[in-house]
Enzyme design. Sequence first.
Site, PDB file in Angstrom:
ATOM      1  N   ASN A 108       0.851  -1.187   0.000  1.00 41.15           N
ATOM      2  CA  ASN A 108       0.000   0.000   0.000  1.00 41.15           C
ATOM      3  C   ASN A 108       0.894   1.246   0.000  1.00 41.15           C
ATOM      4  OD1 ASN A 108      -1.408   2.267   1.108  1.00 41.15           O
ATOM      5  ND2 ASN A 108      -3.051   0.919   1.761  1.00 41.15           N
ATOM      6  N   HIS A 162       0.843   6.300   1.797  1.00 50.04           N
ATOM      7  CA  HIS A 162       1.522   7.292   2.635  1.00 50.04           C
ATOM      8  C   HIS A 162       2.675   8.006   1.939  1.00 50.04           C
ATOM      9  CE1 HIS A 162      -1.351   6.740   5.622  1.00 50.04           C
ATOM     10  NE2 HIS A 162      -1.084   5.461   5.755  1.00 50.04           N
ATOM     11  N   HIS A 212      -5.766   3.681  -1.729  1.00 47.94           N
ATOM     12  CA  HIS A 212      -7.089   4.041  -1.204  1.00 47.94           C
ATOM     13  C   HIS A 212      -7.407   5.484  -1.592  1.00 47.94           C
ATOM     14  CE1 HIS A 212      -9.717   4.410   2.723  1.00 47.94           C
ATOM     15  NE2 HIS A 212     -10.421   4.630   1.625  1.00 47.94           N
ATOM     16  N   ARG A 252      -9.538   8.183  -0.823  1.00 51.49           N
ATOM     17  CA  ARG A 252     -10.498   8.568   0.230  1.00 51.49           C
ATOM     18  C   ARG A 252     -11.391   9.685  -0.265  1.00 51.49           C
ATOM     19  NH1 ARG A 252      -8.892   6.671   5.658  1.00 51.49           N
ATOM     20  NH2 ARG A 252     -10.617   7.964   6.344  1.00 51.49           N
ATOM     21  N   ARG A 257      -7.219  12.880   1.004  1.00 53.74           N
ATOM     22  CA  ARG A 257      -6.125  13.352   1.866  1.00 53.74           C
ATOM     23  C   ARG A 257      -4.761  12.795   1.454  1.00 53.74           C
ATOM     24  NH1 ARG A 257      -7.557  10.128   7.328  1.00 53.74           N
ATOM     25  NH2 ARG A 257      -9.411  11.367   7.058  1.00 53.74           N
ATOM     26  N   GLU A 295      -8.818   0.494  -3.046  1.00 55.96           N
ATOM     27  CA  GLU A 295      -9.607   0.609  -1.807  1.00 55.96           C
ATOM     28  C   GLU A 295     -10.570   1.767  -1.934  1.00 55.96           C
ATOM     29  OE1 GLU A 295      -7.978   0.917   2.131  1.00 55.96           O
ATOM     30  OE2 GLU A 295      -6.308  -0.319   1.499  1.00 55.96           O
ATOM     31  N   THR A 302      -8.139   3.741   8.562  1.00 53.91           N
ATOM     32  CA  THR A 302      -9.347   2.916   8.562  1.00 53.91           C
ATOM     33  C   THR A 302      -9.401   2.157   9.884  1.00 53.91           C
ATOM     34  OG1 THR A 302      -9.028   2.747   6.190  1.00 53.91           O
ATOM     35  CG2 THR A 302     -10.646   1.275   7.167  1.00 53.91           C
ATOM     36  N   GLU A 333     -10.886  -9.259   3.241  1.00 57.72           N
ATOM     37  CA  GLU A 333      -9.612  -8.872   3.832  1.00 57.72           C
ATOM     38  C   GLU A 333      -9.874  -8.666   5.315  1.00 57.72           C
ATOM     39  OE1 GLU A 333      -7.045  -6.072   1.857  1.00 57.72           O
ATOM     40  OE2 GLU A 333      -6.190  -5.431   3.782  1.00 57.72           O
ATOM     41  N   HIS A 390      -3.613  -4.257   7.801  1.00 52.72           N
ATOM     42  CA  HIS A 390      -3.689  -3.150   8.757  1.00 52.72           C
ATOM     43  C   HIS A 390      -2.754  -3.377   9.946  1.00 52.72           C
ATOM     44  CE1 HIS A 390      -5.600   0.679   9.851  1.00 52.72           C
ATOM     45  NE2 HIS A 390      -5.069   0.367  11.018  1.00 52.72           N
ATOM     46  N   HIS A 422       1.829   1.264   5.840  1.00 52.14           N
ATOM     47  CA  HIS A 422       2.453   2.268   6.686  1.00 52.14           C
ATOM     48  C   HIS A 422       3.852   1.862   7.148  1.00 52.14           C
ATOM     49  CE1 HIS A 422       3.000   4.650  10.411  1.00 52.14           C
ATOM     50  NE2 HIS A 422       2.489   5.595   9.651  1.00 52.14           N
TER      51      HIS A 422
HETATM   52  N1  PXP Z   1      -5.644  -3.035   3.908  1.00 44.38           N
HETATM   53  C1  PXP Z   1      -6.630  -2.126   4.037  1.00 44.38           C
HETATM   54  C2  PXP Z   1      -8.006  -2.506   3.593  1.00 44.38           C
HETATM   55  C3  PXP Z   1      -6.365  -0.829   4.551  1.00 44.38           C
HETATM   56  O1  PXP Z   1      -7.352   0.055   4.672  1.00 44.38           O
HETATM   57  C4  PXP Z   1      -5.041  -0.509   4.900  1.00 44.38           C
HETATM   58  C5  PXP Z   1      -4.724   0.857   5.391  1.00 44.38           C
HETATM   59  O2  PXP Z   1      -5.414   1.119   6.528  1.00 44.38           O
HETATM   60  C6  PXP Z   1      -4.058  -1.484   4.750  1.00 44.38           C
HETATM   61  C7  PXP Z   1      -4.378  -2.737   4.255  1.00 44.38           C
HETATM   62  C8  PXP Z   1      -2.631  -1.216   5.104  1.00 44.38           C
HETATM   63  O3  PXP Z   1      -2.511  -0.967   6.468  1.00 44.38           O
HETATM   64  P1  PXP Z   1      -1.143  -0.413   7.015  1.00 44.38           P
HETATM   65  O4  PXP Z   1      -0.890   0.875   6.305  1.00 44.38           O
HETATM   66  O5  PXP Z   1      -1.400  -0.248   8.470  1.00 44.38           O
HETATM   67  O6  PXP Z   1      -0.101  -1.445   6.711  1.00 44.38           O
END
Ligand code: PXP
Length: 246
Positions: free
Chosen positions: A12, A15, A48, A50, A54, A75, A106, A156, A194, A217
């Site tokens: 992901n 960020h 994602h 949003r 953001r 997402e 999220t 997921e 997450h 993240h």
């Molecule tokens: N999967 C989903 C559905 C998410 O919304 C997120 C981000 O919140 C992630 C994975 C990745 O999470 P993280 O950034 O905490 O690794």
Amino acid sequence: MSETEELRLGVNIDHVATVRNARGGVHPDPVRAAVLAEQAGADGITAHLREDRRHIRDADIADIKAALTIPLNFEMAANEEMVAIALATHPHAACIVPERREEVTTEGGLAVAGRENELIWHLAAIKEAGIRLSLFIEPNPEEIRAAATVGADIIELHVGRYCEDEAGRPTELLRIQQAAALAEDLGIECHAGHGLDYDTVAAIAAIPQMRELNIGHFLMGESMFVGMPAALAEMRRLMIQARSAI
Ligand code: PXP
């Protein structure tokens, strides 16, 4: 099938856009991050869009989709605007997440149970377009059965509680393991995401029914110190190690 094929690593890159938007310019570029992640061995990219834009913006989604040869997991919230963007983008999968403007990230899974008909109505076009439908839900049986009713191809599992609450980990891990087994029984592919990092990934990767982990993240933060190829390689190593011990 090798261990790597069995459990995919989705990266992901949201960020990177968070950092870009902090200054309002064009650096760092999330599209470049997605391409670099692909070159570094990611099996897929998650982004994602949003409602408040953001981090990822509309143009990022189109550009990422055009730049990738690996699957894009888009997402999105379950609303008309996002469904239209999903149909125009045609990602490999659309992962439906809950969204509230004030949350930092999220914070929990999507409430599916009790809203099946509303979600079926919102998401029918996604399925009809041949986009895989993924629902980001808490690891509880009621939500998983509801996801099956909605016609989800994938769930997921939100593993944030497992990652954040060290004391509660054994109980939470059991819930996640049972959820993954139920998903398989119902014919739904199981992913998780997450809060995963080098310390928390092994137990989740070792769940036999798990097919994909989506991690953002921590990997983007670690990439600042060691670079993305090294950060992804270490995560992959830990995933393979965990699977080979099954
Ligand atoms: N999967 C989903 C559905 C998410 O919304 C997120 C981000 O919140 C992630 C994975 C990745 O999470 P993280 O950034 O905490 O690794």
